[in-house]
Design a protein around this motif. Structure first.
Motif, PDB file in Angstrom:
ATOM      1  N   LEU A 147     -13.254-110.982  30.731  1.00  0.00           N
ATOM      2  CA  LEU A 147     -12.048-110.215  31.008  1.00  0.00           C
ATOM      3  C   LEU A 147     -12.208-108.765  30.551  1.00  0.00           C
ATOM      4  CD1 LEU A 147      -9.238-110.356  32.185  1.00  0.00           C
ATOM      5  CD2 LEU A 147      -8.399-111.128  29.979  1.00  0.00           C
ATOM      6  N   GLN A 148     -12.870-108.576  29.426  1.00  0.00           N
ATOM      7  CA  GLN A 148     -13.106-107.221  28.926  1.00  0.00           C
ATOM      8  C   GLN A 148     -14.002-106.425  29.881  1.00  0.00           C
ATOM      9  OE1 GLN A 148     -14.356-108.662  24.975  1.00  0.00           O
ATOM     10  NE2 GLN A 148     -12.972-107.120  24.132  1.00  0.00           N
ATOM     11  N   ARG A 149     -14.896-107.091  30.597  1.00  0.00           N
ATOM     12  CA  ARG A 149     -15.749-106.400  31.568  1.00  0.00           C
ATOM     13  C   ARG A 149     -14.991-106.110  32.866  1.00  0.00           C
ATOM     14  NH1 ARG A 149     -19.513-110.293  29.817  1.00  0.00           N
ATOM     15  NH2 ARG A 149     -19.134-111.520  31.693  1.00  0.00           N
ATOM     16  N   VAL A 150     -14.111-107.017  33.256  1.00  0.00           N
ATOM     17  CA  VAL A 150     -13.410-106.885  34.534  1.00  0.00           C
ATOM     18  C   VAL A 150     -12.286-105.853  34.482  1.00  0.00           C
ATOM     19  CG1 VAL A 150     -11.909-108.130  36.146  1.00  0.00           C
ATOM     20  CG2 VAL A 150     -13.987-109.199  35.305  1.00  0.00           C
ATOM     21  N   LEU A 151     -11.543-105.798  33.386  1.00  0.00           N
ATOM     22  CA  LEU A 151     -10.379-104.906  33.308  1.00  0.00           C
ATOM     23  C   LEU A 151     -10.712-103.440  33.602  1.00  0.00           C
ATOM     24  CD1 LEU A 151      -8.304-106.413  30.356  1.00  0.00           C
ATOM     25  CD2 LEU A 151      -7.704-106.358  32.775  1.00  0.00           C
ATOM     26  N   PRO A 152     -11.746-102.850  32.973  1.00  0.00           N
ATOM     27  CA  PRO A 152     -12.043-101.439  33.281  1.00  0.00           C
ATOM     28  C   PRO A 152     -12.403-101.231  34.757  1.00  0.00           C
ATOM     29  CG  PRO A 152     -13.197-102.113  31.291  1.00  0.00           C
ATOM     30  CD  PRO A 152     -12.603-103.349  31.902  1.00  0.00           C
ATOM     31  N   VAL A 196      -3.533-109.982  22.955  1.00  0.00           N
ATOM     32  CA  VAL A 196      -4.608-109.671  22.019  1.00  0.00           C
ATOM     33  C   VAL A 196      -5.124-108.253  22.233  1.00  0.00           C
ATOM     34  CG1 VAL A 196      -5.306-112.072  21.674  1.00  0.00           C
ATOM     35  CG2 VAL A 196      -6.339-110.733  23.499  1.00  0.00           C
ATOM     36  N   THR A 197      -5.547-107.636  21.156  1.00  0.00           N
ATOM     37  CA  THR A 197      -5.995-106.242  21.172  1.00  0.00           C
ATOM     38  C   THR A 197      -7.146-106.018  22.141  1.00  0.00           C
ATOM     39  OG1 THR A 197      -5.334-106.093  18.863  1.00  0.00           O
ATOM     40  CG2 THR A 197      -6.778-104.360  19.691  1.00  0.00           C
ATOM     41  N   GLU A 198      -8.055-106.980  22.234  1.00  0.00           N
ATOM     42  CA  GLU A 198      -9.245-106.813  23.073  1.00  0.00           C
ATOM     43  C   GLU A 198      -8.922-106.651  24.558  1.00  0.00           C
ATOM     44  OE1 GLU A 198     -10.306-109.130  19.416  1.00  0.00           O
ATOM     45  OE2 GLU A 198      -8.768-109.341  20.957  1.00  0.00           O
ATOM     46  N   THR A 199      -7.772-107.117  24.976  1.00  0.00           N
ATOM     47  CA  THR A 199      -7.377-106.999  26.387  1.00  0.00           C
ATOM     48  C   THR A 199      -6.002-106.343  26.527  1.00  0.00           C
ATOM     49  OG1 THR A 199      -6.423-109.217  26.380  1.00  0.00           O
ATOM     50  CG2 THR A 199      -8.725-109.016  27.079  1.00  0.00           C
TER      51      THR A 199
END
Length: 91
Positions: A4-9, A56-59
């Motif tokens: 998810l962290q890779r997809v969001l940006p 969560v902060t990461e997303t």
């Protein structure tokens, strides 16, 4: 979480609308409409239990992301979620 962290940006770069939903705290008379979820859930109050409504902060939402507060477990019930989808032409 890493996926998810890779997809969001990438989604943000392409101007894909990103929606978040989270519960809003109830107080006073609103608590009457909270329902009986906690009374029916045997897992309530477990040690180490985190707030499941917290993002969560990461997303975390970024600029332009859409945050939809909700009073019920469903993001679709009694929220403007569908209206946002229609406005942003999300199929």
């Amino acid at each position: 979480m890493r996926g998810l962290q890779r997809v969001l940006p990438k989604a943000r770069e392409r101007k894909v609308p990103i929606f978040y939903s989270t519960g809003k705290p109830r107080s006073g008379a609103q608590r009457i409409f909270a329902g009986q979820w906690a009374a029916k859930n045997l897992r309530t109050g477990e040690a180490g239990e985190e707030d499941g409504q917290q993002i969560v902060t990461e997303t975390a939402p970024g600029p332009g992301d859409i945050l939809i507060p909700k009073e019920k477990p469903s993001t679709f019930l009694a929220t403007p979620f569908l209206s946002h989808h229609l406005y942003h032409h999300v199929a």
